[in-house]
Design a protein around this motif. Structure first.
Motif, short mmCIF file in Angstrom:
data_model
loop_
_atom_site.label_atom_id
_atom_site.label_comp_id
_atom_site.label_asym_id
_atom_site.label_seq_id
_atom_site.Cartn_x
_atom_site.Cartn_y
_atom_site.Cartn_z
N SER A 172 6.94 -38.58 11.88
CA SER A 172 6.28 -38.70 10.58
C SER A 172 7.30 -39.00 9.49
N LYS A 173 8.47 -38.36 9.57
CA LYS A 173 9.53 -38.63 8.60
C LYS A 173 9.91 -40.10 8.62
N GLU A 174 9.99 -40.66 9.81
CA GLU A 174 10.34 -42.07 9.93
C GLU A 174 9.20 -42.98 9.45
N LYS A 175 7.98 -42.63 9.84
CA LYS A 175 6.82 -43.46 9.47
C LYS A 175 6.62 -43.50 7.96
N TYR A 176 6.81 -42.35 7.31
CA TYR A 176 6.56 -42.24 5.87
C TYR A 176 7.86 -42.12 5.07
N LYS A 177 8.95 -42.70 5.59
CA LYS A 177 10.27 -42.48 4.97
C LYS A 177 10.34 -42.89 3.50
N GLU A 178 9.55 -43.88 3.11
CA GLU A 178 9.57 -44.30 1.70
C GLU A 178 8.86 -43.30 0.79
N TYR A 179 8.07 -42.41 1.37
CA TYR A 179 7.30 -41.44 0.59
C TYR A 179 7.67 -40.00 0.93
N TRP A 180 8.73 -39.81 1.74
CA TRP A 180 9.09 -38.47 2.18
C TRP A 180 9.70 -37.68 1.03
N ASP A 222 3.00 -28.21 6.48
CA ASP A 222 2.12 -27.12 6.92
C ASP A 222 0.64 -27.44 6.64
N GLY A 223 0.37 -28.65 6.12
CA GLY A 223 -1.00 -29.08 5.89
C GLY A 223 -1.55 -28.77 4.51
N LYS A 224 -0.75 -28.10 3.67
CA LYS A 224 -1.20 -27.75 2.32
C LYS A 224 -0.75 -28.79 1.31
N ILE A 225 -1.59 -29.02 0.32
CA ILE A 225 -1.23 -29.91 -0.78
C ILE A 225 -0.63 -29.05 -1.88
N ARG A 226 0.58 -29.42 -2.32
CA ARG A 226 1.27 -28.64 -3.35
C ARG A 226 1.66 -29.54 -4.51
N LEU A 227 1.75 -28.93 -5.68
CA LEU A 227 2.24 -29.61 -6.87
C LEU A 227 3.67 -29.13 -7.14
N VAL A 252 2.13 -33.40 -3.25
CA VAL A 252 2.73 -33.59 -1.94
C VAL A 252 1.87 -32.92 -0.86
N LEU A 253 1.62 -33.65 0.22
CA LEU A 253 1.00 -33.06 1.41
C LEU A 253 2.14 -32.55 2.27
N LYS A 277 11.33 -33.82 -0.23
CA LYS A 277 11.92 -32.53 0.15
C LYS A 277 12.25 -31.76 -1.12
N ARG A 278 12.00 -30.47 -1.09
CA ARG A 278 12.31 -29.64 -2.27
C ARG A 278 12.58 -28.21 -1.82
N GLU A 279 13.62 -27.63 -2.37
CA GLU A 279 13.88 -26.21 -2.17
C GLU A 279 13.61 -25.52 -3.49
N THR A 280 12.83 -24.45 -3.44
CA THR A 280 12.48 -23.74 -4.67
C THR A 280 13.63 -22.83 -5.09
N ILE A 281 13.52 -22.33 -6.28
CA ILE A 281 14.57 -21.47 -6.83
C ILE A 281 14.72 -20.17 -6.03
N ILE A 282 13.66 -19.75 -5.34
CA ILE A 282 13.74 -18.52 -4.53
C ILE A 282 14.07 -18.81 -3.07
N GLY A 283 14.39 -20.08 -2.76
CA GLY A 283 14.87 -20.43 -1.44
C GLY A 283 13.83 -20.94 -0.45
N ASN A 284 12.59 -21.09 -0.86
CA ASN A 284 11.59 -21.68 0.03
C ASN A 284 11.82 -23.18 0.11
N PHE A 285 11.71 -23.73 1.31
CA PHE A 285 11.95 -25.15 1.52
C PHE A 285 10.64 -25.82 1.93
N TYR A 286 10.30 -26.89 1.25
CA TYR A 286 9.08 -27.64 1.55
C TYR A 286 9.43 -29.10 1.75
N GLU A 287 8.70 -29.74 2.65
CA GLU A 287 8.83 -31.18 2.81
C GLU A 287 7.49 -31.75 3.23
#
Length: 71
Positions: free
Chosen positions: A21-29, A58-63, A54-55, A31-41
């Motif tokens: 998926s990272k390769e397929k959507y590489k132009e839209y991938w 884990d399947g959740k849509i986040r802002l 961002v989708l 990544k963000r680490e929050t200030i409390i250390g949670n990592f989302y991609e």
């Protein structure tokens, strides 16, 4: 495709393989680490004003707030 169909397709791709998926959507991938250390991609769906919609793998849509930097 509707937005719902796109989200369903991306979730299906996530379930098959995050790495491919990272390769397929590489132009839209996204990544963000929050200030409390949670990592989302995941896949950037849209930019709404100063928010990234961002989708996540884990399947959740986040802002995420757009970080503006000055020099």
């Amino acid at each position: 495709m509707t937005r719902e169909q796109i989200i369903k397709q991306i979730k299906s791709d996530f379930n098959k393989s995050i790495q491919s998926s990272k390769e397929k959507y590489k132009e839209y991938w996204f990544k963000r680490e929050t200030i409390i250390g949670n990592f989302y991609e995941g896949v950037l769906l849209e930019i709404d004003h100063n928010d990234y919609v961002v989708l996540c793998t884990d399947g959740k849509i986040r802002l995420f707030k757009r970080m503006l930097t000055t020099q």
